[in-house]
Write an enzyme that holds these catalytic residues in place. Structure first.
Site, PDB file in Angstrom:
ATOM      1  N   ASP A  24       0.828  -1.209   0.000  1.00  0.00           N
ATOM      2  CA  ASP A  24       0.000   0.000   0.000  1.00  0.00           C
ATOM      3  C   ASP A  24       0.862   1.260   0.000  1.00  0.00           C
ATOM      4  OD1 ASP A  24      -2.383   1.365  -0.018  1.00  0.00           O
ATOM      5  OD2 ASP A  24      -2.660   1.281   2.142  1.00  0.00           O
ATOM      6  N   GLY A  25       0.370   2.304  -0.662  1.00  0.00           N
ATOM      7  CA  GLY A  25       1.013   3.610  -0.575  1.00  0.00           C
ATOM      8  C   GLY A  25       1.641   4.119  -1.856  1.00  0.00           C
ATOM      9  N   ARG A  28       0.118   7.623  -2.791  1.00  0.00           N
ATOM     10  CA  ARG A  28       0.532   8.684  -1.866  1.00  0.00           C
ATOM     11  C   ARG A  28       2.005   9.029  -2.038  1.00  0.00           C
ATOM     12  NH1 ARG A  28      -1.717   5.926   3.335  1.00  0.00           N
ATOM     13  NH2 ARG A  28      -2.122   4.271   1.824  1.00  0.00           N
ATOM     14  N   TRP A  29       2.817   8.010  -2.336  1.00  0.00           N
ATOM     15  CA  TRP A  29       4.240   8.256  -2.589  1.00  0.00           C
ATOM     16  C   TRP A  29       4.406   9.193  -3.771  1.00  0.00           C
ATOM     17  CZ3 TRP A  29       7.534   7.418  -6.717  1.00  0.00           C
ATOM     18  CH2 TRP A  29       8.910   7.416  -6.443  1.00  0.00           C
ATOM     19  N   SER A  69      -6.867  -5.290  -5.826  1.00  0.00           N
ATOM     20  CA  SER A  69      -8.031  -5.890  -5.173  1.00  0.00           C
ATOM     21  C   SER A  69      -9.246  -5.846  -6.087  1.00  0.00           C
ATOM     22  CB  SER A  69      -8.355  -5.155  -3.865  1.00  0.00           C
ATOM     23  OG  SER A  69      -8.951  -3.905  -4.133  1.00  0.00           O
ATOM     24  N   ASN A  72     -10.474  -2.469  -6.284  1.00  0.00           N
ATOM     25  CA  ASN A  72      -9.676  -1.493  -7.033  1.00  0.00           C
ATOM     26  C   ASN A  72     -10.213  -1.221  -8.432  1.00  0.00           C
ATOM     27  OD1 ASN A  72      -6.472  -2.537  -5.630  1.00  0.00           O
ATOM     28  ND2 ASN A  72      -7.856  -0.907  -4.974  1.00  0.00           N
ATOM     29  N   TRP A  73     -11.101  -2.066  -8.932  1.00  0.00           N
ATOM     30  CA  TRP A  73     -11.712  -1.797 -10.236  1.00  0.00           C
ATOM     31  C   TRP A  73     -12.528  -0.510 -10.208  1.00  0.00           C
ATOM     32  CZ3 TRP A  73      -9.859  -4.218 -14.241  1.00  0.00           C
ATOM     33  CH2 TRP A  73      -9.393  -5.526 -14.135  1.00  0.00           C
ATOM     34  N   ARG A 192       1.520  -4.952   6.191  1.00  0.00           N
ATOM     35  CA  ARG A 192       0.866  -3.890   5.408  1.00  0.00           C
ATOM     36  C   ARG A 192       1.676  -2.616   5.545  1.00  0.00           C
ATOM     37  NH1 ARG A 192      -5.261  -2.377   4.174  1.00  0.00           N
ATOM     38  NH2 ARG A 192      -4.831  -0.553   2.899  1.00  0.00           N
ATOM     39  N   VAL A 199      -6.782  -5.106   7.256  1.00  0.00           N
ATOM     40  CA  VAL A 199      -6.357  -6.233   6.424  1.00  0.00           C
ATOM     41  C   VAL A 199      -7.015  -6.179   5.048  1.00  0.00           C
ATOM     42  CG1 VAL A 199      -5.838  -7.706   8.393  1.00  0.00           C
ATOM     43  CG2 VAL A 199      -8.121  -7.783   7.382  1.00  0.00           C
ATOM     44  N   GLU A 211       1.171 -13.656  12.192  1.00  0.00           N
ATOM     45  CA  GLU A 211       1.644 -12.505  12.959  1.00  0.00           C
ATOM     46  C   GLU A 211       1.465 -11.255  12.098  1.00  0.00           C
ATOM     47  OE1 GLU A 211       2.697 -12.681  16.103  1.00  0.00           O
ATOM     48  OE2 GLU A 211       2.329 -14.847  16.095  1.00  0.00           O
TER      49      GLU A 211
END
Length: 261
Positions: A24-25, A28-29, A69, A72-73, A192, A199, A211
């Site tokens: 993820d990100g 934003r990056w 995902s 995401n469509w 993540r 999640v 974990e």
């Protein structure tokens, strides 16, 4: 950075067998750097190559990456098209290296929404790596765990209708054999990036005893050094699976003795 030099920093007896990462990100990056969002996705692909190679070299058995995902469509058509273009480029570019490096490639998710040429590229790489014996590289594409679980239920219903199994036969083993991830080791470690604490419909069944690690770093900046730090944290966690600390310690000692033989 030479990624091979970092093996000595990790205890091979305390590495996870299967790591799942929500990458993820990327957007934003790019926004922080005043770049188009697709530039973040391009940088994210570079991290995929780096992290995948590193995991294979330290002995991780399976790496599952959440690439796109089912939700995401809903993103802007231009961004979705750019991501699909990057996917085509990645598979074509990495086909030979993945195959020759003994990696077993798999895509999980609902392929019906993908274009026919992408499905062909995926199928060809899966076929060419089917008999490889190295790390499983599993890419979650057009994927949602709710959809995966529903697909598994439908498969089981069909088996019952065809008298291949009876309702009383259905157990965890049969259910897991119908999931997209069938044949992979149990998920040990979930990561993540980007500071989100969700999640997001990723491997919900498989996460039962994993974990969980939530990292503030945006995916394009998540390099092997940051993964090493999380792997060190993982090695310090006591995974009891319902047992007492004494039972866990005994089991670990028995495993260590067996591996030394």
């Amino acid at each position: 950075m030479n990624i091979y030099c970092d093996k000595s920093k990790l205890n091979p007896l305390k590495l996870p067998r299967h790591i799942g990462i929500v990458m993820d990100g990327n957007g934003r990056w790019a926004s922080k750097k005043h770049l188009p969002r697709i530039a973040g996705h391009r940088k994210g692909v570079e991290r995929v190559q780096e992290i995948t190679e590193f995991c294979g070299n330290i002995g991780i058995e399976a790496l599952t990456l959440f690439a796109f995902s089912d939700e995401n469509w809903r993103r802007p058509e231009e961004e979705v098209g750019g991501i699909m273009g990057l996917l085509r480029w990645y598979i074509r570019k990495e086909h030979k290296r993945i195959t020759e490096n003994n990696v077993r490639f798999r895509v999980i998710g609902d392929r019906r929404k993908l274009s026919s040429d992408i499905i062909e590229l995926i199928s060809a790489l899966e076929k060419d790596t089917y008999h490889n014996t190295g790390m499983h590289l599993c890419v979650a594409l057009s994927y949602g765990s709710h959809g995966e679980i529903l697909r598994a239920v439908r498969k089981i219903v069909e088996k019952v209708k065809e008298n291949l199994i009876y309702p009383d036969d259905i157990d965890e083993q049969i259910f897991e054999s119908c999931l997209d991830t069938q044949g992979l080791p149990p998920l040990d470690m979930f990561i993540r990036t980007s500071g989100e604490y969700r999640v997001s419909n990723f491997l919900l069944w498989q996460l039962a005893y994993a974990e969980l690690f939530f990292n503030e770093v945006l995916w394009p900046d998540f390099d092997t050094e940051k993964l090493i730090e999380l792997l060190k944290q993982y090695s310090l966690r006591e995974r009891r699976f319902g047992m007492t600390p004494e039972q866990v310690s005994l089991k670990q000692n028995e495993s260590a003795i067996y591996l030394k033989r």
